[in-house]
Scaffold this motif. Structure first.
Motif, PDB file in Angstrom:
ATOM      1  N   ILE A  50       0.867  -1.174   0.000  1.00 20.56           N
ATOM      2  CA  ILE A  50       0.000   0.000   0.000  1.00 20.56           C
ATOM      3  C   ILE A  50       0.906   1.227   0.000  1.00 20.56           C
ATOM      4  O   ILE A  50       1.688   1.432   0.932  1.00 20.56           O
ATOM      5  CB  ILE A  50      -0.903   0.006   1.247  1.00 20.56           C
ATOM      6  N   ARG A  51       0.820   2.035  -1.043  1.00 16.05           N
ATOM      7  CA  ARG A  51       1.609   3.276  -1.118  1.00 16.05           C
ATOM      8  C   ARG A  51       0.675   4.449  -0.858  1.00 16.05           C
ATOM      9  O   ARG A  51      -0.460   4.458  -1.332  1.00 16.05           O
ATOM     10  CB  ARG A  51       2.281   3.408  -2.476  1.00 16.05           C
ATOM     11  N   HIS A 105     -17.629  -3.461   6.339  1.00 15.78           N
ATOM     12  CA  HIS A 105     -17.452  -3.807   7.744  1.00 15.78           C
ATOM     13  C   HIS A 105     -15.956  -3.811   8.049  1.00 15.78           C
ATOM     14  O   HIS A 105     -15.187  -4.509   7.387  1.00 15.78           O
ATOM     15  CB  HIS A 105     -18.068  -5.189   7.996  1.00 15.78           C
ATOM     16  N   LEU A 106     -15.534  -3.016   9.034  1.00 14.10           N
ATOM     17  CA  LEU A 106     -14.128  -2.943   9.416  1.00 14.10           C
ATOM     18  C   LEU A 106     -13.700  -4.281  10.011  1.00 14.10           C
ATOM     19  O   LEU A 106     -14.271  -4.739  10.996  1.00 14.10           O
ATOM     20  CB  LEU A 106     -13.898  -1.818  10.421  1.00 14.10           C
ATOM     21  N   VAL A 107     -12.693  -4.929   9.395  1.00  9.66           N
ATOM     22  CA  VAL A 107     -12.268  -6.246   9.857  1.00  9.66           C
ATOM     23  C   VAL A 107     -10.832  -6.268  10.377  1.00  9.66           C
ATOM     24  O   VAL A 107     -10.434  -7.241  11.015  1.00  9.66           O
ATOM     25  CB  VAL A 107     -12.446  -7.321   8.751  1.00  9.66           C
ATOM     26  N   LYS A 108     -10.060  -5.216  10.098  1.00  5.87           N
ATOM     27  CA  LYS A 108      -8.690  -5.175  10.597  1.00  5.87           C
ATOM     28  C   LYS A 108      -8.144  -3.760  10.514  1.00  5.87           C
ATOM     29  O   LYS A 108      -8.495  -3.007   9.616  1.00  5.87           O
ATOM     30  CB  LYS A 108      -7.782  -6.106   9.785  1.00  5.87           C
ATOM     31  N   THR A 109      -7.286  -3.423  11.474  1.00  4.91           N
ATOM     32  CA  THR A 109      -6.512  -2.185  11.420  1.00  4.91           C
ATOM     33  C   THR A 109      -5.070  -2.541  11.761  1.00  4.91           C
ATOM     34  O   THR A 109      -4.825  -3.484  12.504  1.00  4.91           O
ATOM     35  CB  THR A 109      -7.021  -1.126  12.417  1.00  4.91           C
ATOM     36  N   TRP A 133       0.050  -5.132   3.901  1.00  5.79           N
ATOM     37  CA  TRP A 133      -0.985  -5.980   4.505  1.00  5.79           C
ATOM     38  C   TRP A 133      -0.623  -7.414   4.176  1.00  5.79           C
ATOM     39  O   TRP A 133      -0.400  -7.764   3.011  1.00  5.79           O
ATOM     40  CB  TRP A 133      -2.365  -5.629   3.972  1.00  5.79           C
ATOM     41  N   ASP A 134      -0.562  -8.244   5.185  1.00  9.18           N
ATOM     42  CA  ASP A 134      -0.158  -9.642   4.997  1.00  9.18           C
ATOM     43  C   ASP A 134      -1.313 -10.565   4.601  1.00  9.18           C
ATOM     44  O   ASP A 134      -1.151 -11.786   4.554  1.00  9.18           O
ATOM     45  CB  ASP A 134       0.534 -10.166   6.248  1.00  9.18           C
ATOM     46  N   GLY A 135      -2.466 -10.020   4.309  1.00  9.62           N
ATOM     47  CA  GLY A 135      -3.603 -10.832   3.869  1.00  9.62           C
ATOM     48  C   GLY A 135      -4.329 -11.551   4.982  1.00  9.62           C
ATOM     49  O   GLY A 135      -5.152 -12.415   4.724  1.00  9.62           O
ATOM     50  N   TYR A 181     -12.022  -6.610  -0.355  1.00 11.89           N
ATOM     51  CA  TYR A 181     -11.570  -5.836   0.804  1.00 11.89           C
ATOM     52  C   TYR A 181     -11.113  -4.465   0.330  1.00 11.89           C
ATOM     53  O   TYR A 181     -10.280  -4.354  -0.567  1.00 11.89           O
ATOM     54  CB  TYR A 181     -10.423  -6.555   1.526  1.00 11.89           C
ATOM     55  N   ARG A 182     -11.669  -3.427   0.921  1.00 11.59           N
ATOM     56  CA  ARG A 182     -11.289  -2.067   0.561  1.00 11.59           C
ATOM     57  C   ARG A 182     -10.382  -1.510   1.648  1.00 11.59           C
ATOM     58  O   ARG A 182     -10.628  -1.706   2.833  1.00 11.59           O
ATOM     59  CB  ARG A 182     -12.531  -1.206   0.398  1.00 11.59           C
ATOM     60  N   LEU A 183      -9.329  -0.819   1.232  1.00 10.73           N
ATOM     61  CA  LEU A 183      -8.343  -0.277   2.166  1.00 10.73           C
ATOM     62  C   LEU A 183      -8.528   1.224   2.330  1.00 10.73           C
ATOM     63  O   LEU A 183      -8.762   1.941   1.363  1.00 10.73           O
ATOM     64  CB  LEU A 183      -6.935  -0.573   1.652  1.00 10.73           C
TER      65      LEU A 183
END
Length: 128
Positions: A46-47, A70-74, A86-88, A101-103
């Motif tokens: 992610i740049r 839905h927020l699933v990780k930060t 992001w390691d997936g 998944y949207r960042l």
């Protein structure tokens, strides 16, 4: 720091700058945009820019879940960095299940103003 030590700060020697405008972080690219499920070596790069030489927080939203995003990780970005990985995985280091998944990116400046780059179509990763 201890209170009531009789210390003062002379603010007449330098102007005081009040900052009220939040940072405007932007994710400039995400690669790759498609990753396999259950891959142990997944790395999504992610740049970004606009983090004002500070750290930030990457927000990972699951897009195909019922009820909308839905927020699933930060996770935190490197301090003064321009790239995060992001390691997936999701919470508990479990591989992300198949889906979209949207960042997003959130940055707080030295004055505690927070700016958020909402996920846009160009920041979507598909796990298949």
């Amino acid at each position: 720091a201890r209170l009531h030590q009789g210390r003062t700060i002379d603010l007449t020697q330098a102007p005081v700058k009040v900052k009220t405008v939040p940072p405007r972080p932007v994710i400039t690219s995400v690669t790759p945009v498609s990753i396999p499920t259950a891959s142990g070596s997944t790395r999504v790069t992610i740049r970004y820019r606009g983090n004002e030489d500070r750290g930030g927080t990457v927000l990972v939203y699951r897009m195909d879940a019922s009820g909308g995003p839905h927020l699933v990780k930060t996770f935190l970005t490197p301090w003064k960095g321009q790239t995060a990985v992001w390691d997936g995985t999701l919470r508990g280091q479990q591989p992300a299940p198949a889906g979209a998944y949207r960042l997003g990116l959130q940055v707080t400046d030295a004055a505690c103003n927070t700016g958020t780059f909402p996920g846009t179509p160009g920041t979507t990763v598909t796990v298949s």
